[in-house]
Design a protein around this motif. Structure first.
Motif, short mmCIF file in Angstrom:
data_model
loop_
_atom_site.label_atom_id
_atom_site.label_comp_id
_atom_site.label_asym_id
_atom_site.label_seq_id
_atom_site.Cartn_x
_atom_site.Cartn_y
_atom_site.Cartn_z
N THR A 1 0.81 -1.22 0.00
CA THR A 1 0.00 0.00 0.00
C THR A 1 0.85 1.27 0.00
OG1 THR A 1 -0.16 -0.10 2.42
CG2 THR A 1 -1.93 -1.13 1.14
N VAL A 2 2.09 1.15 -0.48
CA VAL A 2 2.96 2.33 -0.60
C VAL A 2 3.31 2.53 -2.07
CG1 VAL A 2 3.89 1.95 1.72
CG2 VAL A 2 5.11 1.01 -0.26
N PRO A 3 3.64 3.75 -2.48
CA PRO A 3 4.01 4.00 -3.89
C PRO A 3 5.17 3.10 -4.31
CG PRO A 3 3.69 6.08 -2.73
CD PRO A 3 3.66 5.00 -1.68
N THR A 4 4.99 2.40 -5.44
CA THR A 4 5.89 1.31 -5.79
C THR A 4 6.27 1.33 -7.27
OG1 THR A 4 4.96 -0.14 -4.08
CG2 THR A 4 6.08 -1.21 -5.92
N THR A 5 7.54 1.07 -7.52
CA THR A 5 8.02 0.79 -8.87
C THR A 5 8.66 -0.59 -8.88
OG1 THR A 5 8.41 3.12 -9.42
CG2 THR A 5 9.62 1.47 -10.71
N TYR A 6 8.30 -1.40 -9.85
CA TYR A 6 8.93 -2.71 -10.04
C TYR A 6 9.75 -2.66 -11.33
CZ TYR A 6 9.46 -7.63 -11.29
OH TYR A 6 9.97 -8.84 -11.67
N VAL A 7 11.03 -3.00 -11.22
CA VAL A 7 11.96 -2.95 -12.35
C VAL A 7 12.33 -4.37 -12.74
CG1 VAL A 7 14.15 -2.04 -13.20
CG2 VAL A 7 12.89 -0.79 -11.42
N TRP A 8 12.08 -4.71 -13.99
CA TRP A 8 12.32 -6.07 -14.48
C TRP A 8 13.06 -6.02 -15.81
CZ3 TRP A 8 9.44 -8.51 -18.72
CH2 TRP A 8 9.76 -9.87 -18.89
N GLY A 9 14.15 -6.78 -15.91
CA GLY A 9 14.85 -6.92 -17.18
C GLY A 9 14.24 -8.05 -17.98
N ASP A 10 13.88 -7.77 -19.22
CA ASP A 10 13.19 -8.82 -19.99
C ASP A 10 14.12 -9.94 -20.44
OD1 ASP A 10 14.56 -7.66 -22.10
OD2 ASP A 10 12.77 -7.18 -23.29
N GLY A 11 15.41 -9.82 -20.13
CA GLY A 11 16.34 -10.91 -20.38
C GLY A 11 16.65 -11.71 -19.14
N ASP A 12 15.87 -11.52 -18.08
CA ASP A 12 16.11 -12.23 -16.82
C ASP A 12 15.81 -13.71 -16.99
OD1 ASP A 12 16.05 -13.24 -14.17
OD2 ASP A 12 15.49 -11.28 -13.39
N PRO A 13 16.80 -14.59 -16.77
CA PRO A 13 16.53 -16.02 -16.93
C PRO A 13 15.72 -16.62 -15.80
CG PRO A 13 18.78 -15.69 -16.17
CD PRO A 13 18.21 -14.32 -16.45
N ALA A 14 15.63 -15.92 -14.66
CA ALA A 14 14.94 -16.48 -13.50
C ALA A 14 13.48 -16.07 -13.41
CB ALA A 14 15.66 -16.08 -12.21
N VAL A 15 13.12 -14.92 -13.95
CA VAL A 15 11.77 -14.37 -13.79
C VAL A 15 11.17 -14.10 -15.16
CG1 VAL A 15 10.37 -12.48 -12.86
CG2 VAL A 15 12.35 -13.33 -11.57
N GLY A 16 10.06 -14.76 -15.44
CA GLY A 16 9.39 -14.60 -16.72
C GLY A 16 8.37 -13.46 -16.72
N ARG A 17 7.86 -13.16 -17.90
CA ARG A 17 6.93 -12.04 -18.07
C ARG A 17 5.64 -12.23 -17.26
NH1 ARG A 17 6.73 -7.98 -21.58
NH2 ARG A 17 8.56 -8.84 -22.63
N ALA A 18 5.14 -13.45 -17.16
CA ALA A 18 3.87 -13.67 -16.45
C ALA A 18 3.99 -13.25 -14.99
CB ALA A 18 3.46 -15.13 -16.54
N ALA A 19 5.09 -13.64 -14.35
CA ALA A 19 5.29 -13.25 -12.95
C ALA A 19 5.45 -11.75 -12.81
CB ALA A 19 6.52 -13.96 -12.39
N ALA A 20 6.16 -11.15 -13.77
CA ALA A 20 6.35 -9.70 -13.72
C ALA A 20 5.02 -8.96 -13.86
CB ALA A 20 7.32 -9.27 -14.83
N LEU A 21 4.19 -9.40 -14.80
CA LEU A 21 2.92 -8.72 -15.02
C LEU A 21 1.94 -8.96 -13.88
CD1 LEU A 21 2.42 -9.35 -18.84
CD2 LEU A 21 3.24 -7.28 -17.71
N ALA A 22 2.02 -10.13 -13.24
CA ALA A 22 1.09 -10.46 -12.16
C ALA A 22 1.27 -9.57 -10.94
CB ALA A 22 1.25 -11.92 -11.76
N THR A 23 2.42 -8.94 -10.83
CA THR A 23 2.71 -8.13 -9.65
C THR A 23 1.74 -6.97 -9.48
OG1 THR A 23 5.04 -8.75 -9.47
CG2 THR A 23 4.47 -6.57 -8.70
N ARG A 24 1.25 -6.42 -10.58
CA ARG A 24 0.36 -5.26 -10.50
C ARG A 24 -0.83 -5.50 -9.59
NH1 ARG A 24 -1.76 -1.73 -9.10
NH2 ARG A 24 -2.62 0.11 -10.12
N THR A 25 -1.32 -6.73 -9.57
CA THR A 25 -2.49 -7.08 -8.77
C THR A 25 -2.26 -6.87 -7.28
OG1 THR A 25 -3.08 -8.75 -10.42
CG2 THR A 25 -4.11 -8.96 -8.25
N TRP A 26 -0.98 -6.90 -6.87
CA TRP A 26 -0.67 -6.91 -5.44
C TRP A 26 -0.15 -5.59 -4.92
CZ3 TRP A 26 -3.04 -10.82 -3.53
CH2 TRP A 26 -3.28 -11.91 -4.35
N VAL A 27 -0.43 -4.52 -5.67
CA VAL A 27 -0.08 -3.17 -5.20
C VAL A 27 -1.33 -2.30 -5.25
CG1 VAL A 27 1.37 -1.14 -5.53
CG2 VAL A 27 2.28 -3.42 -6.07
N GLU A 28 -1.73 -1.81 -4.10
CA GLU A 28 -2.87 -0.89 -4.01
C GLU A 28 -2.35 0.50 -3.68
OE1 GLU A 28 -5.67 -2.47 -1.22
OE2 GLU A 28 -6.63 -3.75 -2.72
#
Length: 271
Positions: free
Chosen positions: A211-238
């Motif tokens: 519930t605090v102002p948030t920026t999530y930074v993701w490199g699209d070449g990250d071998p450990a974290v895929g796009r689905a996980a990155a995009l799903a994060t939006r749901t968990w920030v109010e």
């Protein structure tokens, strides 16, 4: 400086203008506070005071032996206790990798202590949990964790002068050898790997919305974290939220793209 908290002693590197707004920096595996060295000049130039914490397992005076002592709630409590010891009521938080996980938890459970949150590479724990449940590709990306949790992990990662560790971090060039060398210190690698050994999906699913102002930074070449996980994060920030995708950048954002990360963090902090 050394900060005593919760019966442990943590190394905290403090720098920047003494009267500047405070920023807590939380590193990931297999690094330490030095992973933020390349963004510090820009942060300090903007007037910020930085506190880079070597977390449990990494600080020599904070290496409990039991795996259970590395559950996510422990480094969460460490961070709060260190802030208390430093006399810092509220800080901006920048976290990478495991440090991002701690940062997400702080934003969810201690919003009064966090002015802004910049999470780097690793998404909100619930975003990870959803992706692991629904995306076979994300499960494959995390397959390395089974190795890190195994009994042979220390021997494997330290073999041939830390060749595997250096290979993991090849994108940051000579700095990889610096971190691999540090892991040869007695007890350090075991403490760092215990973060993985203590992890459970239930623990990830237990983290609520931020519930605090948030920026999530993701490199699209990250071998450990895929796009689905990155995009799903939006749901968990109010709160005010921004996803920044760094094209062609991998997992080690603070050292692969320090200038870009510094500018993104400063935009979130508002200086």
């Amino acid at each position: 400086m050394e900060i005593k908290a919760r019966g442990l002693t943590f190394d905290v590197t403090v720098s920047g203008p003494q009267d500047g707004p405070p920023v807590l920096l939380l590193h990931g595996f297999p690094q330490d506070h030095r992973e933020f060295d390349l963004i510090l000049p820009r942060l300090h130039g903007a007037g910020l005071r930085t506190y880079a914490l070597d977390q449990r397992g990494y600080s020599p005076g904070a290496r409990p032996g039991a795996v259970a002592e590395y559950r996510l709630r422990e480094p969460e409590a460490d961070a709060v206790a260190v802030l208390d010891a430093l006399g810092l009521d509220q800080v901006h938080v920048i976290g990478h990798d495991w440090g991002a996980q701690v940062a997400w938890v702080l934003g969810a459970r201690h919003p009064g202590r966090v002015r802004t949150l910049t999470a780097v590479s690793v998404p909100h724990p619930r975003g990870i949990a959803v992706a692991l449940r629904n995306q076979p590709s994300q499960r494959l990306r995390f397959a390395y964790m089974k190795v890190f949790q195994s009994r042979i992990a220390e021997r494997l990662l330290l073999a041939r002068d830390g060749a595997v560790l250096k290979g993991m971090m090849r994108d940051i060039g000579p700095r990889a050898a610096m971190y691999a060398g540090a892991m040869a210190e007695p007890g350090r690698l075991t403490g760092a790997l215990n973060w993985y050994r203590a992890l459970s999906r239930g623990e990830l699913a237990d983290v609520g919305k931020v519930t605090v102002p948030t920026t999530y930074v993701w490199g699209d070449g990250d071998p450990a974290v895929g796009r689905a996980a990155a995009l799903a994060t939006r749901t968990w920030v109010e709160a005010d939220y921004r996803l920044v995708v760094l094209r062609g950048i991998g997992h080690w954002v603070p050292e692969e793209a320090p200038q870009a990360l510094a500018e993104v963090a400063l935009a979130r902090i508002g200086v």
